[in-house]
Write a protein that holds these residues in place. Structure first.
Motif, PDB file in Angstrom:
ATOM      1  N   SER A 176      -8.304   3.587  -6.290  1.00 34.20           N
ATOM      2  CA  SER A 176      -9.568   3.523  -5.584  1.00 34.20           C
ATOM      3  C   SER A 176      -9.520   4.354  -4.299  1.00 34.20           C
ATOM      4  N   GLN A 177      -8.381   4.254  -3.601  1.00 32.60           N
ATOM      5  CA  GLN A 177      -8.216   5.005  -2.353  1.00 32.60           C
ATOM      6  C   GLN A 177      -8.150   6.501  -2.615  1.00 32.60           C
ATOM      7  N   THR A 222      -2.879  -4.803  -8.949  1.00 38.61           N
ATOM      8  CA  THR A 222      -3.758  -4.757  -7.771  1.00 38.61           C
ATOM      9  C   THR A 222      -3.397  -3.570  -6.892  1.00 38.61           C
ATOM     10  N   GLN A 223      -2.103  -3.379  -6.687  1.00 37.77           N
ATOM     11  CA  GLN A 223      -1.630  -2.270  -5.855  1.00 37.77           C
ATOM     12  C   GLN A 223      -1.958  -0.919  -6.502  1.00 37.77           C
ATOM     13  N   GLU A 246      -5.706  -0.362  -6.275  1.00 37.20           N
ATOM     14  CA  GLU A 246      -6.050  -0.076  -4.881  1.00 37.20           C
ATOM     15  C   GLU A 246      -5.733   1.382  -4.557  1.00 37.20           C
ATOM     16  N   ARG A 247      -4.588   1.860  -5.056  1.00 36.10           N
ATOM     17  CA  ARG A 247      -4.214   3.253  -4.812  1.00 36.10           C
ATOM     18  C   ARG A 247      -5.197   4.194  -5.510  1.00 36.10           C
ATOM     19  N   LYS A 301     -14.628  -1.267  -5.729  1.00 40.03           N
ATOM     20  CA  LYS A 301     -14.038  -2.593  -5.551  1.00 40.03           C
ATOM     21  C   LYS A 301     -12.858  -2.761  -6.505  1.00 40.03           C
ATOM     22  N   VAL A 302     -11.786  -3.334  -6.011  1.00 38.78           N
ATOM     23  CA  VAL A 302     -10.581  -3.532  -6.823  1.00 38.78           C
ATOM     24  C   VAL A 302     -10.577  -4.937  -7.403  1.00 38.78           C
TER      25      VAL A 302
END
Length: 427
Positions: free
Chosen positions: A284-285, A277-278, A281-282, A129-130
């Protein structure tokens, strides 16, 4: 064309050629005449030596060249006919040539493996989770303000050194035999406690010291230390703490935010949170993508061409060597490092090759391609994260076709993962 193909393994084929009634005399005669035009033989002008003399001197070489040319021509014609995707250069073996009669030879060559993935629709994964906290934004703000900070000595003479403080100290290292090398001494050295600049245990050992205090730290150098004679060496560091300083950041105001390229404090907070956040998110991805690839490789066993692994391993070594040289590694230290970690590099290279082959298979399955529109969108995204304009980022990639090609490849992979994720169970 007379040949047959044998499967050696999943990514190696052997072409076995046999030609009867083969006569290369005409090709040899033509090659000798060409040779006659260029050779210098004592007693004759260039290109005027008798053909018989040229043949006497150069026939073995010309015959060998003609045979090699024939062998390669037949091999690549067979590869085209069989529609084989070759990796690297073939190894020609068992060449048997009987002048004017026959020739036979084998060609061993690595090929791209045929990949078929097992049903992966039931595989399940969890994506982190971000979440971006106020402390995350505060940490970025401190990084912006750090270059403008003042270093002030603590007024409390009884203050104890803690993580985050900056210590000014003298130190002297003493080896087990009592030697005190010059390269293990320092005076009025400034160190941020907790930064990890010194060997493990040094900074932690200083925590709690007060101004003027002297202390001896008994430590052991790590076995991975870059100086050979100090690996696993036991040493005493005699330390004298001179001052305890702390970093005092300036007040963060709208004016200061503007100097940093933002419209206001609010604009800084909004953009910083969006960028963090970006970034998260990266991350996490990327973590999820790595786990997916590891699982697919675990579930689907296939061999990979050693030529591809060797090429990828060389790329990893060169990239790592450049980074280590920037840290002060010598050629001797690099050689020792790679000797120790060769197996790990080979394992990593093999994983990356397998990952690339799987992603290429999936990209074709999902009919994924990277377009100019994708490229422009990625440029815009990079510009926002870097603080540069889209034109500047685009100009950077426009100067280097290889860099642009790598970016397009990354975009194709990213789109492939998006398609793949729809067919997996991801929480």
């Amino acid at each position: 064309m007379s040949y047959k193909v044998e499967e050696v393994n999943g990514c190696t084929k052997k072409f076995i050629f046999s030609f009867d009634n083969l006569d290369l005399s005409e090709q040899i005669k033509v090659a000798l005449k060409e040779k006659q035009k260029s050779v210098n033989i004592k007693g004759f002008r260039k290109g005027k030596a008798p053909l018989a003399m040229v043949e006497k001197l150069y026939r073995p070489q010309v015959e060998s060249d003609a045979l090699n040319s024939f062998v390669q021509k037949e091999f690549f014609a067979a590869v085209d006919k069989e529609n084989v995707r070759v990796v690297g250069y073939p190894s020609f073996q068992n060449v048997d040539y009987k002048d004017g009669e026959s020739v036979s030879f084998d060609a061993l060559v690595e090929t791209f493996p045929e990949i078929e993935l097992k049903d992966y629709s039931k595989l399940s994964f969890s994506k982190d989770k971000v979440e971006v906290t106020d402390q995350d934004v505060e940490d970025v703000k401190k990084n912006y303000l750090a270059p403008r900070a003042e270093m002030k000595e603590l007024e409390d003479e009884k203050a104890k050194l803690a993580k985050g403080h900056h210590a000014v100290f003298n130190f002297e290292g003493e080896k087990e035999d009592g030697e005190k090398p010059e390269n293990m001494k320092g005076e009025e050295y400034l160190l941020e406690i907790g930064s990890g600049q010194f060997i493990p245990g040094f900074e932690d050992g200083m925590i709690g010291m007060t101004k003027g205090e002297k202390k001896t730290l008994e430590l052991t150098f790590p076995d991975s230390y870059h100086v050979e004679e100090l690996k696993d060496a036991k040493v005493k560091f005699h330390v004298e703490l001179l001052e305890i300083k702390e970093q005092v950041l300036p007040e963060f105001t709208d004016e200061l935010a503007k100097e940093m390229g933002f419209e206001s404090i609010a604009d800084f907070q909004e953009k910083t949170k969006a960028n963090l956040t970006q970034q998260k998110e990266r991350q996490s991805q990327e973590k999820l993508n790595q786990e997916i690839l590891e699982k697919l490789i675990e579930e689907n066993s296939f061999e990979v061409p050693q030529a591809m692994v060797a090429q990828q391993e060389n790329f990893l070594k060169q990239d790592l060597a450049n980074n280590l040289k920037a840290q002060g590694f010598t050629e001797e230290m690099l050689s020792e490092y790679f000797s120790k970690w060769t197996e790990d590099l080979t394992t990593k290279a093999t994983f990356q090759v397998k990952s690339g082959l799987i992603l290429d298979f999936l990209a074709k399955k999902y009919e994924v391609e990277a377009t100019d529109a994708d490229f422009d969108a990625k440029i815009e995204e990079s510009a926002k994260l870097s603080g540069l304009s889209a034109e500047q980022v685009k100009e950077f990639y426009g100067k280097d076709e290889k860099m642009k090609g790598n970016l397009m490849y990354a975009i194709r992979e990213e789109k492939t993962f998006e398609k793949l994720a729809a067919d997996l169970k991801i929480k």
